[in-house]
Design a protein around this motif. Structure first.
Motif, PDB file in Angstrom:
ATOM      1  N   UNK A 198      33.356  27.239  48.145  1.00 16.22           N
ATOM      2  CA  UNK A 198      32.200  27.779  47.434  1.00 16.22           C
ATOM      3  C   UNK A 198      31.764  29.108  48.043  1.00 16.22           C
ATOM      4  N   UNK A 199      31.791  29.171  49.362  1.00 12.37           N
ATOM      5  CA  UNK A 199      31.425  30.411  50.042  1.00 12.37           C
ATOM      6  C   UNK A 199      32.395  31.533  49.677  1.00 12.37           C
ATOM      7  N   UNK A 226      31.757  32.761  46.183  1.00  6.79           N
ATOM      8  CA  UNK A 226      30.581  33.633  46.120  1.00  6.79           C
ATOM      9  C   UNK A 226      30.913  35.025  46.640  1.00  6.79           C
ATOM     10  N   UNK A 227      31.686  35.080  47.701  1.00  6.37           N
ATOM     11  CA  UNK A 227      32.053  36.374  48.284  1.00  6.37           C
ATOM     12  C   UNK A 227      32.948  37.170  47.343  1.00  6.37           C
ATOM     13  N   UNK A 268      33.120  36.881  44.035  1.00 10.50           N
ATOM     14  CA  UNK A 268      32.319  37.316  42.896  1.00 10.50           C
ATOM     15  C   UNK A 268      31.517  38.555  43.272  1.00 10.50           C
ATOM     16  N   UNK A 269      30.949  38.491  44.461  1.00 11.60           N
ATOM     17  CA  UNK A 269      30.137  39.592  44.974  1.00 11.60           C
ATOM     18  C   UNK A 269      30.962  40.867  45.115  1.00 11.60           C
ATOM     19  N   UNK A 270      32.157  40.727  45.683  1.00  4.37           N
ATOM     20  CA  UNK A 270      33.017  41.891  45.891  1.00  4.37           C
ATOM     21  C   UNK A 270      33.395  42.527  44.565  1.00  4.37           C
ATOM     22  N   UNK A 296      30.286  48.193  43.740  1.00  3.65           N
ATOM     23  CA  UNK A 296      30.997  49.447  43.542  1.00  3.65           C
ATOM     24  C   UNK A 296      31.994  49.731  44.643  1.00  3.65           C
ATOM     25  N   UNK A 310      36.244  46.013  48.329  1.00  3.33           N
ATOM     26  CA  UNK A 310      36.141  45.132  49.487  1.00  3.33           C
ATOM     27  C   UNK A 310      37.506  44.543  49.823  1.00  3.33           C
TER      28      UNK A 310
END
Ligand SMILES: [Zn+2]
Ligand SMILES: [Zn+2]
Ligand SMILES: [Zn+2]
Ligand SMILES: [Zn+2]
Lengths: 149, 149
Positions: free
Chosen positions: A114-115, A118-119, A121-123, A127, A130
């Motif tokens: 899950x972590x 989330x990472x 999706x965030x990346x 802009x 990552x």
DNA sequence: CCAGCCGATGAGAACGGGTATCATTATCGC
DNA sequence: GCGATAATGATACCCGTTCTCATCGGCTGG
């Protein structure tokens, strides 16, 4: 698989390819590091090698780790105590992060899909391009929490 | 609220309470740090203060930051370059993490509820008493990615 | 197999962020 | 103001890491 190699063998071959030379120090460092699943410091590697009779210099340990890092063969782990630690990069299935006990200094690895999701999706939504992420959890481990029960 | 204070005023008062004394160096460091929303290094604070004519010593900068950290008034940020950075702790609504550009060194803050949720779930399900977490994303920022367009 | 080239190695010096020390300064209760 | 004492600033020190350089040793042409 023609190359049924261990991480250490693969790493040595990759390093050799870069300069055309091999060496004893390099081999000793890589082989020892290859026996670890989680992070080790340069000093720990050096001490362990000297303890078993090796004459490796600390500079060679750092040089080897630097080369491995340049080739993406190790993960550089920073736990915030000013000491760089390294662990073999064995691929996504071994990807993990670390919990650090503030009391006893114990380091415990953990993995959490899950972590990671989330990472990722965030990346993707940012802009930035990552290409690495670090997560460190800090607190008290099982042995150190609630000592007054 | 009787004390409609800024973070700097609150921090100064809290530090004063611990020893019963105040001082110029402390005030200058806290006031300058209070103007920042994201992380600054001790050296950056020191340089900025000296540049404006202050006589603060680097030791006082570190002492002030240490005191603020002990009282939970700053967040210690470690970006992996061996330099400790600090930012005012203004509460959960300002909680964030950092993206670091490997090329230009730029630091960009970001906040993500899904990430925080994953971290909290993870902390709850572990055998540890997690009381802090750090996340650092690394890669290329908008300015540095795809320079050949 | 040998000589010799050149990268690898190891000892130790150098570097840099952070901490400890200590004489001096400045604050606060009186 | 005065004295006790915390705060301050210069600087010595610590320690992980990097740099330097003389030497060693793995590789290749002969
Ligand atoms: Zn690990
Ligand atoms: Zn513990
Ligand atoms: Zn920040
Ligand atoms: Zn950039």
């Amino acid at each position: 698989m023609v190359h049924a190699e261990t991480w250490a063998e693969l790493a040595l071959e990759r390093l050799r390819r870069e300069s055309g030379r091999s060496g004893t120090a390099r081999r000793e460092v890589v082989e020892l590091l290859g026996r670890h699943d989680c992070c080790v410091s340069a000093l720990e590697l050096h001490d362990a090698l000297r303890a078993r009779g090796s004459r490796v210099g600390i500079a060679s340990v750092y040089r080897t780790l630097e080369g491995l890092d340049r080739s993406g063969l190790v993960e550089r782990v920073d736990l915030g105590d000013g000491i760089a630690r390294f662990e073999p990069a064995r691929g996504d299935e071994h990807h993990h992060h670390h919990f650090l006990c503030d009391d006893c200094g114990k380091v415990e690895p953990f993995a959490d899909p899950a972590l990671e999701a989330a990472l990722e999706r965030l990346a993707g939504g940012s802009g930035f391009a990552v290409d690495a992420h670090d997560v460190v959890l800090r607190g008290a481990c099982g042995d150190c929490r609630a000592p007054v029960t």
